[in-house]
Write an enzyme that holds these catalytic residues in place. Structure first.
Site, PDB file in Angstrom:
ATOM      1  CE  LYS A 196     -13.956 -16.843 -51.044  1.00 35.62           C
ATOM      2  NZ  LYS A 196     -12.491 -16.917 -51.374  1.00 35.62           N
TER       3      LYS A 196
HETATM    4  C1  LIG Z   1     -11.433 -15.141 -51.489  1.00 34.06           C
HETATM    5  C2  LIG Z   1     -11.730 -13.907 -50.998  1.00 34.06           C
HETATM    6  C3  LIG Z   1     -11.432 -12.748 -51.609  1.00 34.06           C
HETATM    7  C4  LIG Z   1     -10.752 -12.887 -53.054  1.00 34.06           C
HETATM    8  O1  LIG Z   1     -11.526 -13.513 -53.634  1.00 34.06           O
HETATM    9  P1  LIG Z   1     -10.835 -14.031 -55.336  1.00 34.06           P
HETATM   10  O2  LIG Z   1     -11.994 -14.217 -56.225  1.00 34.06           O
HETATM   11  O3  LIG Z   1      -9.725 -14.967 -55.235  1.00 34.06           O
HETATM   12  O4  LIG Z   1     -10.248 -12.434 -56.044  1.00 34.06           O
HETATM   13  C5  LIG Z   1     -11.818 -11.402 -51.177  1.00 34.06           C
HETATM   14  N1  LIG Z   1     -12.129 -11.378 -49.804  1.00 34.06           N
HETATM   15  C6  LIG Z   1     -12.354 -12.508 -49.133  1.00 34.06           C
HETATM   16  C7  LIG Z   1     -13.064 -12.275 -47.800  1.00 34.06           C
HETATM   17  C8  LIG Z   1     -11.966 -13.789 -49.605  1.00 34.06           C
HETATM   18  O5  LIG Z   1     -12.313 -14.807 -48.757  1.00 34.06           O
END
Ligand SMILES: *Cc1c(COP(=O)(O)O)cnc(C)c1O
Length: 398
Positions: A196
């Site tokens: 992210k």
């Molecule tokens: C990465 C992601 C999540 C989950 O995030 P985590 O921190 O791994 O739980 C949820 N929704 C979307 C659209 C994502 O890309």
């Protein structure tokens, strides 16, 4: 024309370019060392400080609750809003599975609304048709870092007395008229997972403007223990904790917060580099007839989390997976965000979905490819990605 690497030709570059690499360095390491030296590793002062600073980053009006994932934030959002069996929650089929999994955890029914064909954001024109007396929450997904039409979603929510939980996993920097994504709904959830825009490996946060929801999130993230249970180890009068709800183990620890404190300071710089790369990709891919780039809305701040391209499969002699394999052979890492969730076995079998139910999502599902987009890419890396796409398009074009 040079042979493509998967057929035995030379790849566009000698070393493999990872789909993603995190930009973490000495600053993060030093802050982690600070947490180590303090002897306080789990939820504590660094988590509180990060919550305060991230709330400031988001505009300073709401509260931030540090968690161990975005999934935890989405789940706690639904728990705090009282979602349970018999309720329906509306979301997009073009998302990561956890967005809908948390609806299932609560025993509620997942209802998908198709996406717009160009932006792959939930089509708000179709939203009201999906609302029933059982609808409790709408969960928009700010796909790729582009804001959903939150003003419209919020007014539809108000009209039908439906709450809103935003999946802002891709949208840390995204804004509409200066207001951050994640701060429109009752709860917004952010991800600090490794890929992210800001990361601590695994981590997340929930944001809310409501004092009442904030209290619930704080209690629910740590086993349902009465408020500020982590302070029980502080000096001061001994206080017993009390379990007031069957909560979860979703708290952020100070080691995670240490990294995030330093990442937050670099976020503008990261965003600037992401934007530069996007401009270069747009300039080249904007007029390649064998692919389409995502539609962009005007007058919004895009977080540019990923750069998805949609292959024009009618114009190509390969399918998406053939293209993915050929890209990897060229030494360029690629990914898919996302294959439509209603066609994954659990959702397909549970709800009896089939092809044709959400045509725009399905078309995207079959043709999406994400190419590398992260601040650590050099200009040469970016050119090698472009070179590989260009080479493969020439090779595979009909
Ligand atoms: C990465 C992601 C999540 C989950 O995030 P985590 O921190 O791994 O739980 C949820 N929704 C979307 C659209 C994502 O890309």
């Amino acid at each position: 024309m040079s042979r493509i690497a998967i057929d035995g030709g030379e790849p566009v570059r000698d070393d493999f370019l990872f789909f993603h690499r995190s930009s973490v360095g000495k600053e993060e390491l030093d802050e982690i060392a600070g947490a180590f030296q303090s002897g306080w590793l789990t939820t504590g002062p660094r988590t509180s400080l990060f919550e305060e600073r991230f709330a400031g980053y988001l505009g300073g009006e709401g509260h931030v609750v540090g968690l161990n994932s975005c999934t935890a934030g989405l789940h706690l959002g639904l728990v705090a809003l009282g979602v349970g069996p018999g309720d329906e929650v509306i979301t997009s089929p073009i998302t990561f599975p956890s967005t809908a999994n948390v609806i299932e955890h609560q025993g509620a029914k997942t209802v998908f609304v198709d996406v717009e064909p160009d932006t792959l954001l939930m089509d708000v024109a179709k939203l009201e048709d999906a609302i029933t007396p059982k609808t409790k929450v709408i969960m928009p997904v700010h796909y790729a870092g582009q804001p959903c039409d939150m003003p419209t979603i919020m007014s539809i929510g108000e009209k039908h007395k439906v709450r809103v939980v935003e999946d802002a996993a891709h949208a840390i920097e995204a804004k509409i008229a200066g207001k951050h994504c994640g701060t429109f709904g009752d709860v917004g959830a952010f991800s600090f997972y490794a890929t992210k825009n800001m990361t601590c490996g695994e981590g997340g946060a929930a944001c809310t403007n409501s004092d009442e929801i904030r209290e619930k999130l704080v209690v629910l993230r740590l086993h349902g223990l009465s408020k500020d249970a982590w302070r029980r180890y502080d000096k001061g009068g001994f206080a017993h904790y009390e379990c007031v709800a069957p909560g979860f183990k979703y708290n952020m620890m100070d080691i995670q917060a240490a990294m995030l404190l330093r990442q937050l300071e670099k976020l503008d710089e990261f965003a600037h580099r992401r934007h530069q790369i996007v401009l270069r990709y747009d300039a080249v891919f904007g007029d390649m007839p064998e692919l389409r780039v995502l539609g962009r809305k005007e007058n919004v701040t895009h977080a540019h989390h990923i750069y998805p391209i949609m292959l024009e499969l009618d114009r190509l002699t390969t399918d998406r997976d053939g293209f993915l394999n050929a890209m990897q052979a060229e030494n360029i890492g690629v990914a898919v965000h996302f294959r439509a969730l209603h066609l994954h076995p659990y959702y397909r079998d549970k709800y009896g979905f089939s092809r044709g139910d959400f045509p725009h999502a399905e078309r995207a599902s079959d043709s999406l490819v994400s190419i590398p987009l992260y601040p650590a890419l050099t200009d040469n890396d970016v050119e090698s990605v472009i070179g590989a796409v260009d080479k493969l398009m020439k090779h595979f074009k009909r």
